[in-house]
Structures are given as C-alpha cells and as structure tokens.
Design an enzyme around this catalytic site. Structure first.
Site, PDB file in Angstrom:
ATOM      1  N   HIS A  23     -24.944  73.658 155.832  1.00 60.30           N
ATOM      2  CA  HIS A  23     -26.201  74.105 155.147  1.00 60.30           C
ATOM      3  C   HIS A  23     -25.959  75.440 154.399  1.00 60.30           C
ATOM      4  O   HIS A  23     -25.592  76.355 155.057  1.00 60.30           O
ATOM      5  CB  HIS A  23     -27.376  74.208 156.335  1.00 60.30           C
ATOM      6  CG  HIS A  23     -28.651  74.672 155.651  1.00 60.30           C
ATOM      7  ND1 HIS A  23     -29.598  73.467 154.935  1.00 60.30           N
ATOM      8  CD2 HIS A  23     -29.451  75.746 155.341  1.00 60.30           C
ATOM      9  CE1 HIS A  23     -30.446  74.241 154.606  1.00 60.30           C
ATOM     10  NE2 HIS A  23     -30.426  75.578 154.620  1.00 60.30           N
ATOM     11  N   ALA A  24     -26.278  75.398 153.207  1.00 59.61           N
ATOM     12  CA  ALA A  24     -26.142  76.710 152.368  1.00 59.61           C
ATOM     13  C   ALA A  24     -26.504  77.916 152.662  1.00 59.61           C
ATOM     14  O   ALA A  24     -27.724  77.965 153.216  1.00 59.61           O
ATOM     15  CB  ALA A  24     -26.293  76.213 150.808  1.00 59.61           C
ATOM     16  N   HIS A  62     -28.831  79.641 143.503  1.00 56.35           N
ATOM     17  CA  HIS A  62     -29.909  80.351 144.536  1.00 56.35           C
ATOM     18  C   HIS A  62     -29.466  81.006 145.593  1.00 56.35           C
ATOM     19  O   HIS A  62     -29.838  82.076 145.750  1.00 56.35           O
ATOM     20  CB  HIS A  62     -30.527  78.925 145.524  1.00 56.35           C
ATOM     21  CG  HIS A  62     -31.511  79.227 146.400  1.00 56.35           C
ATOM     22  ND1 HIS A  62     -32.776  79.092 146.370  1.00 56.35           N
ATOM     23  CD2 HIS A  62     -31.124  79.526 147.905  1.00 56.35           C
ATOM     24  CE1 HIS A  62     -33.244  79.666 147.426  1.00 56.35           C
ATOM     25  NE2 HIS A  62     -32.326  79.673 148.313  1.00 56.35           N
ATOM     26  N   GLU A  63     -27.996  81.086 146.060  1.00 50.21           N
ATOM     27  CA  GLU A  63     -27.442  81.727 147.162  1.00 50.21           C
ATOM     28  C   GLU A  63     -26.991  83.033 146.434  1.00 50.21           C
ATOM     29  O   GLU A  63     -27.096  84.065 147.069  1.00 50.21           O
ATOM     30  CB  GLU A  63     -26.327  81.041 147.623  1.00 50.21           C
ATOM     31  CG  GLU A  63     -26.708  79.688 148.507  1.00 50.21           C
ATOM     32  CD  GLU A  63     -27.930  79.993 149.668  1.00 50.21           C
ATOM     33  OE1 GLU A  63     -28.025  81.040 149.819  1.00 50.21           O
ATOM     34  OE2 GLU A  63     -28.395  78.862 149.978  1.00 50.21           O
ATOM     35  N   HIS A  88     -29.951  85.444 146.206  1.00 55.81           N
ATOM     36  CA  HIS A  88     -30.112  86.255 147.643  1.00 55.81           C
ATOM     37  C   HIS A  88     -28.801  87.566 147.609  1.00 55.81           C
ATOM     38  O   HIS A  88     -29.472  88.669 147.792  1.00 55.81           O
ATOM     39  CB  HIS A  88     -29.505  85.558 148.894  1.00 55.81           C
ATOM     40  CG  HIS A  88     -30.507  84.356 149.156  1.00 55.81           C
ATOM     41  ND1 HIS A  88     -32.022  84.908 149.579  1.00 55.81           N
ATOM     42  CD2 HIS A  88     -30.574  83.028 149.534  1.00 55.81           C
ATOM     43  CE1 HIS A  88     -32.530  83.861 149.975  1.00 55.81           C
ATOM     44  NE2 HIS A  88     -31.914  82.727 149.770  1.00 55.81           N
ATOM     45  N   GLU A 110     -36.245  84.102 148.505  1.00 57.15           N
ATOM     46  CA  GLU A 110     -36.079  82.642 148.114  1.00 57.15           C
ATOM     47  C   GLU A 110     -35.947  82.259 146.668  1.00 57.15           C
ATOM     48  O   GLU A 110     -35.739  81.450 146.014  1.00 57.15           O
ATOM     49  CB  GLU A 110     -37.133  81.848 148.949  1.00 57.15           C
ATOM     50  CG  GLU A 110     -36.662  81.669 150.335  1.00 57.15           C
ATOM     51  CD  GLU A 110     -35.065  81.731 150.768  1.00 57.15           C
ATOM     52  OE1 GLU A 110     -34.465  81.004 149.906  1.00 57.15           O
ATOM     53  OE2 GLU A 110     -34.560  82.147 152.019  1.00 57.15           O
ATOM     54  N   HIS A 154     -34.088  73.104 158.877  1.00 54.13           N
ATOM     55  CA  HIS A 154     -34.677  74.270 159.461  1.00 54.13           C
ATOM     56  C   HIS A 154     -35.526  73.986 160.725  1.00 54.13           C
ATOM     57  O   HIS A 154     -36.040  75.047 161.249  1.00 54.13           O
ATOM     58  CB  HIS A 154     -35.534  74.609 158.290  1.00 54.13           C
ATOM     59  CG  HIS A 154     -35.180  75.274 157.050  1.00 54.13           C
ATOM     60  ND1 HIS A 154     -34.400  73.935 156.232  1.00 54.13           N
ATOM     61  CD2 HIS A 154     -34.948  76.282 156.468  1.00 54.13           C
ATOM     62  CE1 HIS A 154     -33.934  74.896 155.145  1.00 54.13           C
ATOM     63  NE2 HIS A 154     -34.061  75.969 155.270  1.00 54.13           N
ATOM     64  N   TYR A 195     -40.556  79.234 151.369  1.00 57.78           N
ATOM     65  CA  TYR A 195     -40.099  78.304 150.263  1.00 57.78           C
ATOM     66  C   TYR A 195     -41.185  77.722 149.593  1.00 57.78           C
ATOM     67  O   TYR A 195     -41.166  77.664 148.383  1.00 57.78           O
ATOM     68  CB  TYR A 195     -39.207  77.133 150.928  1.00 57.78           C
ATOM     69  CG  TYR A 195     -37.949  77.710 151.605  1.00 57.78           C
ATOM     70  CD1 TYR A 195     -36.831  77.670 150.801  1.00 57.78           C
ATOM     71  CD2 TYR A 195     -37.813  77.640 152.855  1.00 57.78           C
ATOM     72  CE1 TYR A 195     -35.575  78.206 151.440  1.00 57.78           C
ATOM     73  CE2 TYR A 195     -36.656  77.981 153.650  1.00 57.78           C
ATOM     74  CZ  TYR A 195     -35.508  78.381 152.806  1.00 57.78           C
ATOM     75  OH  TYR A 195     -34.292  78.646 153.423  1.00 57.78           O
TER      76      TYR A 195
HETATM   77 ZN   LIG Z   1     -32.307  80.489 150.382  1.00 55.33          ZN
END
Ligand SMILES: [Zn+2]
Length: 358
Positions: A75-76, A105-106, A109, A133, A254, A264
């Site tokens: 999971h990323a 996306h990552e 962060h 997010e 999750h 999210y």
């Molecule tokens: Zn995220």
C-alpha cells in the site's frame, strides 16, 4: 475491486468514441519510460513551479519497486523520518497511468513535510489531514493531463494514429483539442473524482456506526456495508454475500489498518479549491480543466507559502490565505465539471434516462 473510482470503466460510458483520450500507459510504454523516469517526471512538475526537489535520501532510501525476495506491505505511503532531510516513499510501482498519479500523490505529502519543516515541531503537520491528502492530487490533476500531452508531442505520429481513429495525437494542443475530447476528458475525471465521494463517505460512516454499536457484528456486519454502498453510491455486489461468512469492508486496506478515511473525502473536495485558486492566480478563470500551471513559479510560490504554514493556524485561516475561502467549498468542483454537468443534463433529457437508482 472496491469500485472506489470508476475511470477504468471510461470506455463503457465514453461520451464521444470519435475522440478517444490519450492513453498515458501506452505513452509511457512507447517512450520506454522506466520507473525512475516516472519519478523524475513527477518531480520535475513540482520543481517547475518552485516547489522542492526530492532529497538525496529520498532517492537512496525509498522503495520504488516491489522487492522480489520478500513480502512487503505494498500500500503506497510517504514518510517523514523527521531527521536530516530524510523523506521516503514506498510504492510498488508499475509503469501505468494510475501509478503515475500515485507518485504525485505521495510526493505531495513529501512537499508538505519539507515546506513546514521550519515550523516549531508541534506545527509540523497538515492544516488538517485532508490538506495532506489533497496536495499531491492537486498537482496530479495538472500533471496527468498536461504531462501526457507533452509526452505525446515527442512521439512520432505514425506510432500513434490507430487504424480506426484519424485523430492526430502527436499534434494535440489547446487549439485542436475538440469539444468532444474535452467532454471525454471531464467524464474520465468525474469517474475518478466524483464517483469517489460516496465511497469515501461510506468508509467512515460505516465505522462510526459500527463503533457506536449500531451494527450487529454477528449477523449484519457485511449487509450494513453494502446497504450504505448502495444508498450513497448506487453500488451493489456482483454475487450474493452472506453474514457472517463475508466481510467485504475488510478487503479495503484502511479498515484493518484502522486508518481514518474522512480525510480523503475532504481532500477530494479541497483539491478542487486549491486547483481553482492556483488557476485564478494565473488569471485563468474559465474552462478550468484547460488551465496549466506548469512552470509558473509565482503560482507555485503562493502554494508553497500556504504549505509552509503547516498547522500553525486553523485550517480555515490557512485555506483562506490561498483561496479566499474560509470553508470547504464544493462549488469549486461543480465549477470544474460545469461543461460536463451541462452536457449530462441535456443527454439525459434527450434520451429520457432516469437519474439516480433504486
Ligand atoms: Zn496520501
């Protein structure tokens, strides 16, 4: 498999089959992109608007591909190791469009981690979890649309013209993108971003009900999940499900990981506010889906200033500094999708399609 986003089904509902969307996965393959190229391309968008480059430790210590010799949780995720520019990503990258988006996306962060690094320790956090997010997704919305057109513009045209379609993909630019292409693009984005809202909403609504004791764990743990999925999203299981034998919610990362999900839902709305605000800073106020901030250091600097605030002010104050809005404003999303919304209303009327589900 959770039907959380629907854009993989675009071809089933594509508004205009004469204007197929550029296929990013295909472009990456034809251009012989490596996993490393995908990260460098993503990083380049961030640095083009004056956000941070990834650190040497990011490149040295991240996990970019699934290790062949051991099990890992794929999971990323993005990590702030809180020590000497040590930021890392963990993504079992596959060379396709979805992973290209996940990388943004990552990295979003990590941009946030780096931006609020000068705050006192207590404020080194997102203005709220939804902000965290939304950052990478905002940039990903620009990047996934315009990177693909840049990538395609480098390709020899004979590779790209499929026999059944005469659209000259290699020469696509703002002037030649047809209205059909734009409606198709907005439909793809809606299947990704609008269809996600009821899924994200149900994830925590279901858990809140469960933890309040409103769900009988012996005989309705699974049934209540599907009851909410159909009520809010119009989604039902393709085969019969049974309590207590099945626990489908548990298949979503999750749930067993006990990771909150409302963030999210918030981020899905918030990213359109960020997106619209960045476009407005550039002077772009109409046909928002056609706005491209790539290379605009002024716009990026304004974004960076908001990120640098971390959690030092309330999220509504932080939001207001960039957007002029001090609350979550779904109107930004409606604004973005306005041409599609208009098109859908006319289509449904013309065809007599009912709206909604039983
Ligand atoms: Zn995220």
């Amino acid at each position: 498999m959770w039907a959380q986003q629907w854009h993989d089904r675009l071809n089933d509902v594509i508004p205009y089959s004469d204007a197929p969307l550029l296929d990013l996965t295909l472009a990456l393959q034809v251009q012989k992109y490596t996993v490393n190229d995908m990260y460098k391309t993503a990083e380049e968008f961030f640095t083009s608007i004056n956000l941070y480059a990834m650190t040497p430790k990011f490149w040295a210590r991240s996990l970019f591909i699934k290790p062949p010799d051991r099990d890992v949780v794929c999971h990323a995720a993005a990590f702030n190791m809180q020590y000497h520019d040590d930021y890392r990503a963990k993504i079992c990258t596959i060379i396709n469009d979805d992973y290209f988006y996940t990388i943004h996306h990552e990295m979003g962060h990590i941009e946030y981690y780096m931006s609020y690094n000068n705050q006192p320790f207590y404020y080194q956090d997102g203005a709220n979890p939804g902000f965290h997010e939304a950052i990478g997704d905002t940039i990903g919305m620009y990047a996934s649309k315009f990177s693909i057109e840049r990538v395609f513009s480098f390709l020899p045209i004979n590779i790209l013209v499929s026999p059944s379609h005469s659209i000259k993909l290699g020469f696509i630019d703002e002037e030649t993108i047809t209205e059909h292409y734009e409606i198709n693009y907005l439909m793809r984005m809606a299947l990704q971003k609008v269809a996600f809202l009821p899924f994200a909403y149900v994830m925590d609504k279901y858990r809140f009900a469960l933890f309040r004791g409103q769900i009988n764990v012996n005989n309705e743990l699974n049934a209540k999940w599907w009851e909410m999925r159909i009520t809010y999203g119009g989604i039902m299981p393709p085969i019969e499900r049974h309590d207590p034998k099945n626990f489908d919610a548990g298949a979503k990362y999750h749930i067993p990981a006990n990771a909150p999900y409302a963030r999210y839902f918030i981020a899905d709305i918030l990213q359109f506010q960020f997106y619209r605000a960045l476009c407005r800073l550039q002077g772009h106020t109409k046909r928002l889906h056609m706005c491209d901030i790539y290379g605009n250091k002024y716009v990026g600097q304004k974004f960076k200033e908001m990120l640098a605030m971390g959690s030092s002010k309330s999220w509504s104050e932080t939001l207001e500094i960039l957007t002029g809005e001090d609350h979550l404003e779904p109107e930004a999303m409606l604004d973005y999708f306005a041409p599609l919304y208009k098109w859908l209303k006319m289509e449904n009327l013309a065809r007599g399609y009912p709206v909604g589900w039983e």
